[in-house]
Motif scaffolding. Structure first.
Motif, PDB file in Angstrom:
ATOM      1  N   ARG A  34       0.717  -1.266   0.033  1.00  0.00           N
ATOM      2  CA  ARG A  34       0.021  -0.123  -0.112  1.00  0.00           C
ATOM      3  C   ARG A  34       0.889   1.296   0.196  1.00  0.00           C
ATOM      4  O   ARG A  34       1.632   1.401   0.884  1.00  0.00           O
ATOM      5  N   VAL A  35       0.608   2.036  -1.023  1.00  0.00           N
ATOM      6  CA  VAL A  35       1.543   3.279  -1.133  1.00  0.00           C
ATOM      7  C   VAL A  35       0.536   4.529  -0.986  1.00  0.00           C
ATOM      8  O   VAL A  35      -0.412   4.529  -1.715  1.00  0.00           O
ATOM      9  N   LEU A  36       1.076   5.582  -0.450  1.00  0.00           N
ATOM     10  CA  LEU A  36       0.547   6.649  -0.149  1.00  0.00           C
ATOM     11  C   LEU A  36       0.967   7.789  -1.249  1.00  0.00           C
ATOM     12  O   LEU A  36       2.361   7.883  -1.212  1.00  0.00           O
ATOM     13  N   LEU A  37       0.260   8.370  -2.276  1.00  0.00           N
ATOM     14  CA  LEU A  37       0.674   9.548  -3.077  1.00  0.00           C
ATOM     15  C   LEU A  37       0.243  10.814  -2.104  1.00  0.00           C
ATOM     16  O   LEU A  37      -0.951  11.021  -2.311  1.00  0.00           O
ATOM     17  N   ASP A  38       1.247  11.640  -1.826  1.00  0.00           N
ATOM     18  CA  ASP A  38       1.179  12.764  -1.187  1.00  0.00           C
ATOM     19  C   ASP A  38       0.429  12.934   0.223  1.00  0.00           C
ATOM     20  O   ASP A  38      -0.340  11.729   0.230  1.00  0.00           O
TER      21      ASP A  38
END
Length: 265
Positions: A34-38
């Motif tokens: 799971r990757v968060l963008l900004d």
């Protein structure tokens, strides 16, 4: 838009915590990553918005950053420090942050080179925007592609090549040109927002969309809508018109609620 492609295995999805000038964040999941963008929200607000998606901040594997404007980066360092999350961003973006990122696990990226975070492949690409070294991203699990394009004043051939063939697209529809021109923003701000290093208006976003290969497109999301200078109906009409789909097939990411999980199949 394209019909569901059953041949592709399940396992990739995305959601937006919020989208607009008061704060932005998007989460993408592929496999177990799971990757968060900004992150343009306070720590408590970010945690609360993640919980709306049945996610805990501890479940994130890292944060990638587009540029240094506060509605995209103001919460990144706090979140990363609190939950020991690595951060990826360009050298130019990092250079603007002074000591804010001191002591964090930070990786400087090239705007042109793909990298991986667990099961998520991340392709940055440069965009025209009034920031130090801004990029946007395409995320992939090797089979499906999610393209994100916000905070861009004008398109380029490279942008269009990069976003062609995506299975999902989050696309800036910041303003209606007439509403911006007739609104109460100072002239200098109107020039900035509407300029080639500002933000895409509905018509320009639709024109860009029309030049892409949309044969695989399952989800199209209108994002970063201005509260004062746009209306949901105008953005939806512009995008649905060029795709030849119904307005109901265009998703809209809001400032308050963002957008719930969208599965890419």
């Amino acid at each position: 838009m394209a019909a569901t492609q059953a041949a592709l295995p399940a396992g990739m999805r995305f959601a937006l915590l919020g989208s607009g000038s008061e704060g932005n964040a998007l989460v993408v999941q592929a496999g177990q990553t799971r990757v968060l963008l900004d992150c343009g929200f306070s720590l408590s607000e970010t945690v609360a918005r993640l919980e709306r998606l049945d996610l805990q901040a501890e479940q994130l594997d890292g944060i990638v950053v587009t540029h240094e404007h506060g509605d995209h980066i103001s919460g990144v360092a706090r979140l990363a420090r609190k939950f020991d999350l690595p951060v990826w961003l360009t050298h130019g973006t990092l250079r603007t942050q002074g000591q804010a990122f001191s002591g964090l696990s930070v990786t400087e990226i090239s705007p042109h080179l793909q990298f991986a975070i667990g099961d998520v492949q991340v392709q940055p690409y440069p965009v025209p925007h009034d920031a130090a070294e801004p990029v946007q991203y395409v995320f992939s699990d090797g089979a499906r592609r999610l393209g994100v394009l916000t905070d861009v004043g004008s398109t380029t051939p490279h942008i269009e090549t990069t976003l062609s063939g995506c299975h999902a697209l989050v696309l800036e529809c910041n303003h209606d040109a007439a509403m911006l021109a007739e609104g109460d923003y100072p002239y200098s701000l109107k020039q900035r927002v509407g300029g080639r290093f500002g933000h895409l208006n509905n018509d320009d976003a639709a024109a860009l969309l029309g030049r892409l290969d949309n044969s695989r497109l399952q989800h199209i999301v209108a994002a970063h809508l201005s509260r004062k200078n746009n209306a949901v109906e105008l953005a939806v009409t512009a995008l649905s018109g060029v795709l030849g789909c119904t307005p109901g097939e265009i998703a809209v990411a809001s400032q308050e609620q963002g957008l719930d999980w969208c599965e890419i199949v």
